[in-house]
Design a protein around this motif. Structure first.
Motif, PDB file in Angstrom:
ATOM      1  N   GLN A 172      38.071  41.075  46.665  1.00 37.33           N
ATOM      2  CA  GLN A 172      38.487  42.292  45.976  1.00 37.33           C
ATOM      3  C   GLN A 172      37.667  43.492  46.435  1.00 37.33           C
ATOM      4  N   LEU A 173      36.367  43.296  46.633  1.00 36.59           N
ATOM      5  CA  LEU A 173      35.537  44.375  47.160  1.00 36.59           C
ATOM      6  C   LEU A 173      35.989  44.777  48.561  1.00 36.59           C
ATOM      7  N   LEU A 174      36.244  43.789  49.400  1.00 38.77           N
ATOM      8  CA  LEU A 174      36.652  44.068  50.773  1.00 38.77           C
ATOM      9  C   LEU A 174      38.016  44.741  50.822  1.00 38.77           C
ATOM     10  N   ALA A 175      38.943  44.287  49.988  1.00 41.97           N
ATOM     11  CA  ALA A 175      40.273  44.910  49.937  1.00 41.97           C
ATOM     12  C   ALA A 175      40.173  46.356  49.465  1.00 41.97           C
ATOM     13  N   GLY A 176      39.328  46.603  48.465  1.00 43.82           N
ATOM     14  CA  GLY A 176      39.141  47.966  48.000  1.00 43.82           C
ATOM     15  C   GLY A 176      38.552  48.860  49.074  1.00 43.82           C
ATOM     16  N   ALA A 177      37.595  48.339  49.831  1.00 45.75           N
ATOM     17  CA  ALA A 177      36.997  49.114  50.919  1.00 45.75           C
ATOM     18  C   ALA A 177      38.035  49.438  51.987  1.00 45.75           C
ATOM     19  N   PHE A 178      38.881  48.478  52.293  1.00 44.09           N
ATOM     20  CA  PHE A 178      39.898  48.670  53.333  1.00 44.09           C
ATOM     21  C   PHE A 178      40.906  49.737  52.913  1.00 44.09           C
ATOM     22  N   LEU A 179      41.488  49.590  51.731  1.00 45.53           N
ATOM     23  CA  LEU A 179      42.516  50.537  51.311  1.00 45.53           C
ATOM     24  C   LEU A 179      41.928  51.925  51.080  1.00 45.53           C
ATOM     25  N   VAL A 204      44.733  41.666  44.473  1.00 48.65           N
ATOM     26  CA  VAL A 204      44.069  40.368  44.657  1.00 48.65           C
ATOM     27  C   VAL A 204      43.906  39.665  43.312  1.00 48.65           C
ATOM     28  N   GLY A 205      43.550  40.424  42.278  1.00 52.48           N
ATOM     29  CA  GLY A 205      43.447  39.838  40.942  1.00 52.48           C
ATOM     30  C   GLY A 205      44.770  39.306  40.440  1.00 52.48           C
ATOM     31  N   ALA A 206      45.864  40.019  40.767  1.00 53.61           N
ATOM     32  CA  ALA A 206      47.185  39.556  40.347  1.00 53.61           C
ATOM     33  C   ALA A 206      47.544  38.232  41.012  1.00 53.61           C
ATOM     34  N   LEU A 207      47.210  38.074  42.291  1.00 54.97           N
ATOM     35  CA  LEU A 207      47.462  36.806  42.967  1.00 54.97           C
ATOM     36  C   LEU A 207      46.643  35.679  42.331  1.00 54.97           C
ATOM     37  N   LEU A 208      45.399  35.982  42.032  1.00 55.73           N
ATOM     38  CA  LEU A 208      44.530  34.975  41.421  1.00 55.73           C
ATOM     39  C   LEU A 208      45.088  34.500  40.087  1.00 55.73           C
ATOM     40  N   VAL A 209      45.443  35.418  39.216  1.00 54.06           N
ATOM     41  CA  VAL A 209      45.894  35.028  37.883  1.00 54.06           C
ATOM     42  C   VAL A 209      47.301  34.441  37.926  1.00 54.06           C
ATOM     43  N   TRP A 210      48.102  34.842  38.913  1.00 54.31           N
ATOM     44  CA  TRP A 210      49.449  34.271  39.032  1.00 54.31           C
ATOM     45  C   TRP A 210      49.372  32.778  39.324  1.00 54.31           C
ATOM     46  N   PHE A 211      48.545  32.407  40.296  1.00 57.94           N
ATOM     47  CA  PHE A 211      48.391  30.983  40.598  1.00 57.94           C
ATOM     48  C   PHE A 211      47.679  30.248  39.463  1.00 57.94           C
ATOM     49  N   ALA A 212      46.730  30.907  38.806  1.00 59.21           N
ATOM     50  CA  ALA A 212      45.942  30.238  37.776  1.00 59.21           C
ATOM     51  C   ALA A 212      46.732  30.025  36.499  1.00 59.21           C
ATOM     52  N   VAL A 213      47.520  31.028  36.094  1.00 57.01           N
ATOM     53  CA  VAL A 213      48.228  30.956  34.814  1.00 57.01           C
ATOM     54  C   VAL A 213      49.597  30.311  34.959  1.00 57.01           C
ATOM     55  N   LYS A 214      50.329  30.688  35.974  1.00 52.24           N
ATOM     56  CA  LYS A 214      51.705  30.175  36.109  1.00 52.24           C
ATOM     57  C   LYS A 214      51.735  28.750  36.670  1.00 52.24           C
ATOM     58  N   TYR A 215      50.907  28.473  37.666  1.00 54.58           N
ATOM     59  CA  TYR A 215      50.963  27.168  38.331  1.00 54.58           C
ATOM     60  C   TYR A 215      49.737  26.299  38.040  1.00 54.58           C
ATOM     61  N   HIS A 216      48.788  26.797  37.262  1.00 59.67           N
ATOM     62  CA  HIS A 216      47.616  26.021  36.845  1.00 59.67           C
ATOM     63  C   HIS A 216      46.840  25.452  38.040  1.00 59.67           C
ATOM     64  N   VAL A 217      46.770  26.224  39.114  1.00 62.40           N
ATOM     65  CA  VAL A 217      46.011  25.803  40.288  1.00 62.40           C
ATOM     66  C   VAL A 217      44.516  25.965  39.990  1.00 62.40           C
ATOM     67  N   ASN A 218      43.717  25.098  40.558  1.00 64.52           N
ATOM     68  CA  ASN A 218      42.271  25.196  40.365  1.00 64.52           C
ATOM     69  C   ASN A 218      41.799  26.587  40.752  1.00 64.52           C
ATOM     70  N   GLN A 219      41.132  27.268  39.809  1.00 66.36           N
ATOM     71  CA  GLN A 219      40.803  28.677  40.006  1.00 66.36           C
ATOM     72  C   GLN A 219      39.730  28.889  41.059  1.00 66.36           C
ATOM     73  N   ILE A 220      38.819  27.950  41.199  1.00 69.69           N
ATOM     74  CA  ILE A 220      37.785  28.082  42.231  1.00 69.69           C
ATOM     75  C   ILE A 220      38.409  28.005  43.620  1.00 69.69           C
ATOM     76  N   ILE A 221      39.338  27.067  43.791  1.00 70.61           N
ATOM     77  CA  ILE A 221      40.004  26.931  45.089  1.00 70.61           C
ATOM     78  C   ILE A 221      40.814  28.176  45.404  1.00 70.61           C
ATOM     79  N   VAL A 222      41.534  28.689  44.403  1.00 76.61           N
ATOM     80  CA  VAL A 222      42.332  29.896  44.625  1.00 76.61           C
ATOM     81  C   VAL A 222      41.432  31.066  45.015  1.00 76.61           C
TER      82      VAL A 222
END
Length: 436
Positions: A172-179, A204-222
């Protein structure tokens, strides 16, 4: 009648030994007292005894723009370091006494010990060097280097208080720096870059929470995958777009300094706290707001309820999934804004992987601060100060290798993650998917 009068006395007699017995059953914690003793001995045997005879350490504590300017302060190196070392050992002895008698020491004790230790080290590092130790430069540099760490720590705090583990702070820091760099370059305005940066972190946060909340993917791996994804995407666009047309997409744009009239001219405090860009002032606002909102607002109560006991929160009508989604995206926006420091905050063009692991140090600062905004702020400032210390002292030719000083933030990170700071309890439902 006599039985009624003697009963309370009997209870009082037996209550005191019971409390004393419970106190004796508590284990004595020697971790911090031993650490204080070792650091105090290090200060005495190294910082003091290795100082050349008759050496003087010079400090500069003001700038030309201050209301009141002070001459350089010259102190006898050996005597000053000796006094500071003795005070450290006295605090260490008090810590031993407190540990034996189960007395809880306040936050003032480690803070005061740390200040004395750092001062002793500065006296040793500048002894007989013939150069001034610029305290204003050292402290203002510490604050500036802490900016991305503080934003990242606040991001992790909001997300993890909501129950979402955020390993993707680095991305998220790197994406913010880039944009921020791209938008500022395209519109030739650093302020536009600052406005754009939160959207990258929020994505980036939206992608993280989408996989974590909707598909219950392991959050550390995501989180790890998202870090790799952002590094890959930004490196690809850097090599194919930004370097091909740097005049359009990657020119330097810097936020101007906005000194606060009056406050910025206060000696030491003014240049350190009140002579910065709008990004630093936004950091003040965010830390202050979170310090209140997390613990004293309806939003904060719901966030903590979702992070501690989502089933109970759902029972009283709180939408757990929506709360986690909104807060994680908001947290990503905070980190994205912190990423703007690397580009428009410093007036630099974007470079590959320029966040350089700051997201992981921010995560350690959040843990070290026990998921509290004030604690995370102090921890981030500690990391920033250690980096600024290495950069500042390397310019005056100290006997300590600058590489060792630059290693210090990462050593502190290891100790923080390893639990050296004591037992820290994360939110109970952190990383646990909630399924109705």
């Amino acid at each position: 009648m006599s039985e009624q009068t003697t009963a309370p006395e009997t209870t009082a007699v037996h209550a005191e030994p019971l409390e004393q017995a419970e106190a004796r059953l508590q284990p004595i914690r020697w971790k911090f007292p031993v650490t204080y003793i070792l650091l105090g001995l290090l200060s005495l045997l190294v910082f003091t005894l290795l100082i050349p005879s008759g050496a003087v350490t010079q400090f500069r504590v003001s700038t030309a723009n201050d209301f009141i300017t002070f001459d350089a302060i010259n102190v006898p190196s050996f005597g000053t370091a000796l006094v500071l070392s003795i005070l450290q050992l006295a605090l260490a002895a008090w810590a031993v006494y407190a540990a034996v008698h189960r007395i809880r020491l306040g936050a003032w004790h480690p803070v005061l010990f740390g200040i004395l230790f750092v001062l002793a080290f500065l006296v040793y590092a500048g002894a007989g060097r013939g150069a001034f130790i610029p305290m204003v430069t050292l402290l203002s540099g510490a604050l500036m280097l802490s900016v991305p760490l503080i934003f990242g720590a606040m991001c992790g705090l909001v997300g993890e208080r909501s129950g979402i583990i955020n390993i993707a702070i680095e991305g998220q820091l790197l994406a913010g720096a880039f944009l921020a760099a791209v938008a500022a370059s395209f519109f030739t305005s650093a302020y536009v870059g600052l406005l754009a940066a939160p959207f990258a972190g929020a994505a980036v946060g939206a992608l993280l929470v989408w996989f974590a909340v909707k598909y219950h993917v392991n959050q550390i791996i995501v989180g790890v995958v998202l870090n790799v994804l952002v590094i890959g995407l930004t490196s690809f666009f850097y090599s194919t777009v930004l370097t091909q047309n740097a005049e359009l997409w990657n020119t330097r744009q810097q936020l101007p300094r906005l000194p606060i009239p009056g406050l910025s001219q206060i000696p030491i405090i003014g240049p350190v706290l009140f002579n910065h860009t709008i990004l630093v002032y936004l950091m003040y606002v965010i830390v202050f707001a979170l310090s209140i909102l997390v613990f004293k607002s309806r939003w904060g109560l719901r966030m903590r309820a979702v992070g501690e006991h989502p089933k109970a929160a759902d029972t009283v009508g709180i939408n757990v999934a929506r709360t986690r989604v909104i807060n994680t995206i908001l947290a990503g926006a905070i980190a994205g804004m912190g990423g703007a420091y690397f580009t428009v905050g410093q007036g630099l063009a974007f470079g590959q992987e320029m966040s350089a692991g700051q997201g992981f140090i921010a995560l350690a600062a959040m843990i070290l601060g026990r998921w509290n905004p004030k604690g995370a702020l102090l921890a981030a400032l500690l990391f920033g100060f250690s980096t600024s210390l290495g950069q500042t002292l390397s310019t005056i030719g100290t006997p300590v290798p600058s590489e060792m000083l630059l290693m210090l933030p990462y050593v502190i990170t290891i100790f923080a993650v390893a639990g050296f700071v004591g037992r820290v309890r994360p939110p109970a439902a952190e990383g646990v998917p909630y399924i109705k």
